[in-house]
Write a protein that holds these residues in place. Structure first.
Motif, PDB file in Angstrom:
ATOM      1  N   LYS A  48      57.651  78.501 -16.277  1.00 42.83           N
ATOM      2  CA  LYS A  48      57.926  77.858 -14.993  1.00 42.83           C
ATOM      3  C   LYS A  48      57.421  78.707 -13.832  1.00 42.83           C
ATOM      4  O   LYS A  48      56.769  78.200 -12.910  1.00 42.83           O
ATOM      5  N   ASP A  49      57.717  80.001 -13.877  1.00 35.39           N
ATOM      6  CA  ASP A  49      57.283  80.895 -12.799  1.00 35.39           C
ATOM      7  C   ASP A  49      55.763  80.962 -12.719  1.00 35.39           C
ATOM      8  O   ASP A  49      55.182  81.008 -11.619  1.00 35.39           O
ATOM      9  N   PHE A  50      55.115  80.947 -13.874  1.00 35.03           N
ATOM     10  CA  PHE A  50      53.647  80.944 -13.908  1.00 35.03           C
ATOM     11  C   PHE A  50      53.096  79.698 -13.230  1.00 35.03           C
ATOM     12  O   PHE A  50      52.183  79.782 -12.393  1.00 35.03           O
ATOM     13  N   LEU A  51      53.647  78.535 -13.563  1.00 34.36           N
ATOM     14  CA  LEU A  51      53.152  77.280 -12.998  1.00 34.36           C
ATOM     15  C   LEU A  51      53.386  77.199 -11.498  1.00 34.36           C
ATOM     16  O   LEU A  51      52.508  76.754 -10.742  1.00 34.36           O
ATOM     17  N   VAL A  52      54.564  77.611 -11.052  1.00 32.39           N
ATOM     18  CA  VAL A  52      54.865  77.581  -9.619  1.00 32.39           C
ATOM     19  C   VAL A  52      53.902  78.496  -8.862  1.00 32.39           C
ATOM     20  O   VAL A  52      53.350  78.123  -7.821  1.00 32.39           O
ATOM     21  N   GLY A  53      53.679  79.697  -9.396  1.00 35.28           N
ATOM     22  CA  GLY A  53      52.763  80.629  -8.741  1.00 35.28           C
ATOM     23  C   GLY A  53      51.339  80.130  -8.721  1.00 35.28           C
ATOM     24  O   GLY A  53      50.652  80.217  -7.689  1.00 35.28           O
ATOM     25  N   LYS A  54      50.878  79.590  -9.847  1.00 37.86           N
ATOM     26  CA  LYS A  54      49.510  79.072  -9.920  1.00 37.86           C
ATOM     27  C   LYS A  54      49.296  77.913  -8.964  1.00 37.86           C
ATOM     28  O   LYS A  54      48.270  77.814  -8.289  1.00 37.86           O
ATOM     29  N   LEU A  55      50.274  76.999  -8.898  1.00 40.88           N
ATOM     30  CA  LEU A  55      50.142  75.855  -8.013  1.00 40.88           C
ATOM     31  C   LEU A  55      50.056  76.298  -6.566  1.00 40.88           C
ATOM     32  O   LEU A  55      49.213  75.812  -5.797  1.00 40.88           O
ATOM     33  N   ALA A  56      50.918  77.231  -6.175  1.00 37.68           N
ATOM     34  CA  ALA A  56      50.904  77.726  -4.793  1.00 37.68           C
ATOM     35  C   ALA A  56      49.554  78.337  -4.442  1.00 37.68           C
ATOM     36  O   ALA A  56      49.014  78.113  -3.348  1.00 37.68           O
ATOM     37  N   LEU A  57      48.986  79.106  -5.376  1.00 36.24           N
ATOM     38  CA  LEU A  57      47.680  79.719  -5.126  1.00 36.24           C
ATOM     39  C   LEU A  57      46.560  78.687  -5.137  1.00 36.24           C
ATOM     40  O   LEU A  57      45.617  78.764  -4.339  1.00 36.24           O
ATOM     41  N   ASN A  58      46.664  77.703  -6.031  1.00 39.64           N
ATOM     42  CA  ASN A  58      45.599  76.712  -6.181  1.00 39.64           C
ATOM     43  C   ASN A  58      45.459  75.788  -4.983  1.00 39.64           C
ATOM     44  O   ASN A  58      44.392  75.198  -4.787  1.00 39.64           O
ATOM     45  N   ILE A  59      46.508  75.608  -4.203  1.00 36.57           N
ATOM     46  CA  ILE A  59      46.415  74.701  -3.050  1.00 36.57           C
ATOM     47  C   ILE A  59      46.331  75.455  -1.727  1.00 36.57           C
ATOM     48  O   ILE A  59      46.522  74.886  -0.655  1.00 36.57           O
ATOM     49  N   GLU A  60      46.018  76.737  -1.791  1.00 34.58           N
ATOM     50  CA  GLU A  60      45.854  77.518  -0.568  1.00 34.58           C
ATOM     51  C   GLU A  60      44.653  77.035   0.241  1.00 34.58           C
ATOM     52  O   GLU A  60      44.695  76.971   1.462  1.00 34.58           O
ATOM     53  N   GLU A  61      43.571  76.728  -0.450  1.00 33.22           N
ATOM     54  CA  GLU A  61      42.331  76.324   0.215  1.00 33.22           C
ATOM     55  C   GLU A  61      42.405  74.843   0.595  1.00 33.22           C
ATOM     56  O   GLU A  61      42.979  74.035  -0.146  1.00 33.22           O
ATOM     57  N   SER A  62      41.845  74.476   1.734  1.00 34.14           N
ATOM     58  CA  SER A  62      42.041  73.132   2.282  1.00 34.14           C
ATOM     59  C   SER A  62      41.514  72.028   1.377  1.00 34.14           C
ATOM     60  O   SER A  62      42.139  70.968   1.247  1.00 34.14           O
ATOM     61  N   PHE A  63      40.379  72.253   0.698  1.00 38.70           N
ATOM     62  CA  PHE A  63      39.862  71.223  -0.208  1.00 38.70           C
ATOM     63  C   PHE A  63      40.827  70.992  -1.361  1.00 38.70           C
ATOM     64  O   PHE A  63      41.138  69.858  -1.719  1.00 38.70           O
ATOM     65  N   ASP A  64      41.282  72.072  -1.977  1.00 40.97           N
ATOM     66  CA  ASP A  64      42.193  71.938  -3.116  1.00 40.97           C
ATOM     67  C   ASP A  64      43.508  71.280  -2.701  1.00 40.97           C
ATOM     68  O   ASP A  64      44.081  70.487  -3.448  1.00 40.97           O
ATOM     69  N   TYR A  65      43.967  71.599  -1.502  1.00 37.59           N
ATOM     70  CA  TYR A  65      45.227  71.041  -1.016  1.00 37.59           C
ATOM     71  C   TYR A  65      45.114  69.535  -0.799  1.00 37.59           C
ATOM     72  O   TYR A  65      45.934  68.747  -1.280  1.00 37.59           O
ATOM     73  N   ILE A  66      44.074  69.101  -0.103  1.00 38.18           N
ATOM     74  CA  ILE A  66      43.953  67.679   0.184  1.00 38.18           C
ATOM     75  C   ILE A  66      43.636  66.891  -1.085  1.00 38.18           C
ATOM     76  O   ILE A  66      44.099  65.757  -1.267  1.00 38.18           O
ATOM     77  N   SER A  67      42.889  67.503  -2.008  1.00 38.37           N
ATOM     78  CA  SER A  67      42.619  66.856  -3.291  1.00 38.37           C
ATOM     79  C   SER A  67      43.914  66.657  -4.072  1.00 38.37           C
ATOM     80  O   SER A  67      44.139  65.594  -4.668  1.00 38.37           O
ATOM     81  N   TRP A  68      44.783  67.641  -4.067  1.00 38.15           N
ATOM     82  CA  TRP A  68      46.074  67.561  -4.753  1.00 38.15           C
ATOM     83  C   TRP A  68      46.924  66.441  -4.167  1.00 38.15           C
ATOM     84  O   TRP A  68      47.534  65.654  -4.901  1.00 38.15           O
ATOM     85  N   LEU A  69      46.929  66.315  -2.849  1.00 33.96           N
ATOM     86  CA  LEU A  69      47.707  65.255  -2.196  1.00 33.96           C
ATOM     87  C   LEU A  69      47.156  63.870  -2.545  1.00 33.96           C
ATOM     88  O   LEU A  69      47.910  62.945  -2.867  1.00 33.96           O
ATOM     89  N   ILE A  70      45.839  63.714  -2.472  1.00 38.55           N
ATOM     90  CA  ILE A  70      45.230  62.406  -2.727  1.00 38.55           C
ATOM     91  C   ILE A  70      45.461  61.960  -4.168  1.00 38.55           C
ATOM     92  O   ILE A  70      45.802  60.801  -4.431  1.00 38.55           O
ATOM     93  N   LYS A  71      45.280  62.869  -5.113  1.00 32.86           N
ATOM     94  CA  LYS A  71      45.458  62.500  -6.522  1.00 32.86           C
ATOM     95  C   LYS A  71      46.887  62.046  -6.794  1.00 32.86           C
ATOM     96  O   LYS A  71      47.106  61.089  -7.551  1.00 32.86           O
ATOM     97  N   GLN A  72      47.856  62.705  -6.185  1.00 36.98           N
ATOM     98  CA  GLN A  72      49.240  62.254  -6.336  1.00 36.98           C
ATOM     99  C   GLN A  72      49.399  60.829  -5.810  1.00 36.98           C
ATOM    100  O   GLN A  72      50.036  59.982  -6.450  1.00 36.98           O
ATOM    101  N   TYR A  73      48.820  60.577  -4.652  1.00 34.94           N
ATOM    102  CA  TYR A  73      48.974  59.259  -4.025  1.00 34.94           C
ATOM    103  C   TYR A  73      48.319  58.168  -4.869  1.00 34.94           C
ATOM    104  O   TYR A  73      48.887  57.089  -5.067  1.00 34.94           O
ATOM    105  N   ILE A  74      47.145  58.447  -5.399  1.00 37.21           N
ATOM    106  CA  ILE A  74      46.465  57.461  -6.243  1.00 37.21           C
ATOM    107  C   ILE A  74      47.246  57.219  -7.532  1.00 37.21           C
ATOM    108  O   ILE A  74      47.401  56.082  -7.974  1.00 37.21           O
ATOM    109  N   ASP A  75      47.756  58.285  -8.118  1.00 36.45           N
ATOM    110  CA  ASP A  75      48.413  58.173  -9.420  1.00 36.45           C
ATOM    111  C   ASP A  75      49.749  57.448  -9.359  1.00 36.45           C
ATOM    112  O   ASP A  75      50.043  56.603 -10.204  1.00 36.45           O
ATOM    113  N   VAL A  76      50.589  57.806  -8.396  1.00 34.37           N
ATOM    114  CA  VAL A  76      51.960  57.281  -8.394  1.00 34.37           C
ATOM    115  C   VAL A  76      52.376  56.635  -7.077  1.00 34.37           C
ATOM    116  O   VAL A  76      53.494  56.132  -6.949  1.00 34.37           O
TER     117      VAL A  76
END
Length: 425
Positions: free
Chosen positions: A340-368
């Motif tokens: 769990k700690d690994f996933l939380v840390g990785k996610l926080a780091l993976n969405i630091e950059e603006s492209f990765d962050y907005i991509s993460w938001l859009i994919k959530q919106y499309i999926d659910v």
């Protein structure tokens, strides 16, 4: 923070301002991918992605487009998946309007000249060859072809050389106009830009209506597998690529995060069970990992390893042993917390950059249809229980649902049929 709103043409916008950055990322995604294609036009989604960079009325060739972006130091690209397709430009905040101008021009005004289409056929065919000739790339496609047998998800995103060389321009235009329409479009905007400025640019560049919407119902995958499957691709290599795969739940499932934790424990990092037992203790592989090739409604849970030919059976035995163990014995609280700690840390780091962050938001919106922020996802990760993880392992890892893909110097299935019948889940 982020906001979601709709333009007059029914396109959705996800706006995620970040004052601490000097950049602005404009990402436009369409809820269309290779799984929406008929077999006769397999690869057309990816072909269209290429063609949007080949010239517009205002910028009649690819050199002009790339020169305009290069001279401001922009980062730009596109990608095609099985569920969706995306196009993005990232610029310094002072050049935000350039990104809007060029990307909207490409999406609304591309010429799709026959001469450019015919020239690009060769480029895409070489891309297909490149992936197929590299076992590390191709093993994933081979596994999904096995897991999703007979379904669009089992086809290569790039299509085949035969289709790419022969698909008529009229069919390409028809597909583009059918699927590239506002209701399938999500405009993501992240970075250092104010909402008034964003609204002004969106109204100026993205209010146009386009396309002739197709009546299209995406075909869900229905798992009908009743026995283990094996697919072998002969290639004279020094290393064998072996991949085990199982159908699993998709991104929209309520248990999806538990599945991600399961993959992490088994082979998601350098302290995972498979990495320790196959690589560190036995020295059988340089690369051994578990993961999820995910789609909206279904996923492929995979375990990949690169092995010497003489080590294939032993590595397979160790993998099956770990899968059986996690089915029979609950994960300890300590191991669960580490994952769990690994996933939380990785996610926080993976969405630091603006492209990765907005991509993460859009994919959530499309999926659910909704978006969860980092705090909410972190909370949901921490709520996953050992019993959830164990139950998923029992549901997923079944002998009659096993799929095995192999790339190496093998010309038949005899060796592997014997192996999977002797070493069972």
């Amino acid at each position: 923070m982020y906001q979601i709103f709709e333009l007059k043409n029914k396109a959705k916008v996800i706006f995620a301002p970040r004052k601490e950055t000097e950049a602005v990322t404009l990402l436009v995604m369409f809820n269309v991918g290779s799984r929406d294609e008929d077999r006769a036009v397999n690869g057309v989604s990816h072909f269209i992605e290429h063609l949007f960079f080949k010239g517009t009325k205002k910028r009649p060739n690819t050199q002009i487009i790339s020169q305009e972006l290069d001279k401001i130091g922009a980062s730009f690209n596109a990608f095609t998946g099985k569920d969706y397709t995306g196009y993005y430009i990232k610029v310094v905040k002072e050049k935000a309007e350039v990104a809007f101008d060029i990307l909207s021009d490409m999406l609304f005004n591309s010429l799709f000249k026959k001469s450019e289409i015919d020239r690009e056929r060769g480029v895409i065919v070489e891309e297909i060859k490149m992936y197929k000739d590299n076992p590390l790339f191709y093993i994933g496609d081979l596994l999904e072809e096995t897991v999703y047998q007979g379904h669009q998800l089992g086809r290569d995103i790039g299509g085949t050389a035969k289709i790419i060389n022969n698909i008529p321009r009229a069919e390409i235009i028809k597909y583009r106009d059918s699927f590239y329409e506002p209701k399938r479009m999500i405009i993501g905007l992240a970075g250092n830009i104010s909402k008034p400025k964003a609204a002004q640019l969106l109204d100026r560049y993205f209010k146009k209506r386009f396309g002739k919407p197709a009546k299209h119902d995406r075909l869900d995958f229905v798992d009908q597998q009743k026995a283990a499957r094996i697919k072998v691709h002969y290639q004279k290599t020094d290393q064998v690529q072996m991949s085990l795969g199982f159908t699993a739940i998709g991104r929209s499932s309520g248990d999806y995060l538990a599945q991600v934790i399961l993959a992490t424990i088994l082979g998601g990092n350098m302290s995972s069970r498979l990495f320790i037992n196959v690589r560190e203790r036995q020295g059988l592989a340089y690369s051994i990992r578990a993961g999820i090739d995910e789609h909206q409604d279904i996923s492929c849970f995979y375990i990949n390893g690169g092995l010497a030919k003489q080590n294939v059976t032993l590595a397979y035995r160790l993998i099956i042993r770990e899968l059986n163990k996690i089915k029979k014995e609950p994960v300890s609280n300590e191991e669960l917390k580490k994952a769990k700690d690994f996933l939380v840390g990785k996610l926080a780091l993976n969405i630091e950059e603006s492209f990765d962050y907005i991509s993460w938001l859009i994919k959530q919106y499309i999926d659910v249809g909704i978006i969860k922020d980092l705090a909410t996802v972190k909370k949901e990760i921490n709520q996953v229980t050992t019993s959830q993880v164990q139950q998923l392992a029992k549901d997923i890892f079944q002998q009659d649902k096993l799929n095995l893909a192999i790339i190496g110097p093998y010309k038949d299935l005899i060796y592997f049929n014997k192996m999977i019948n002797q070493i069972k889940l």
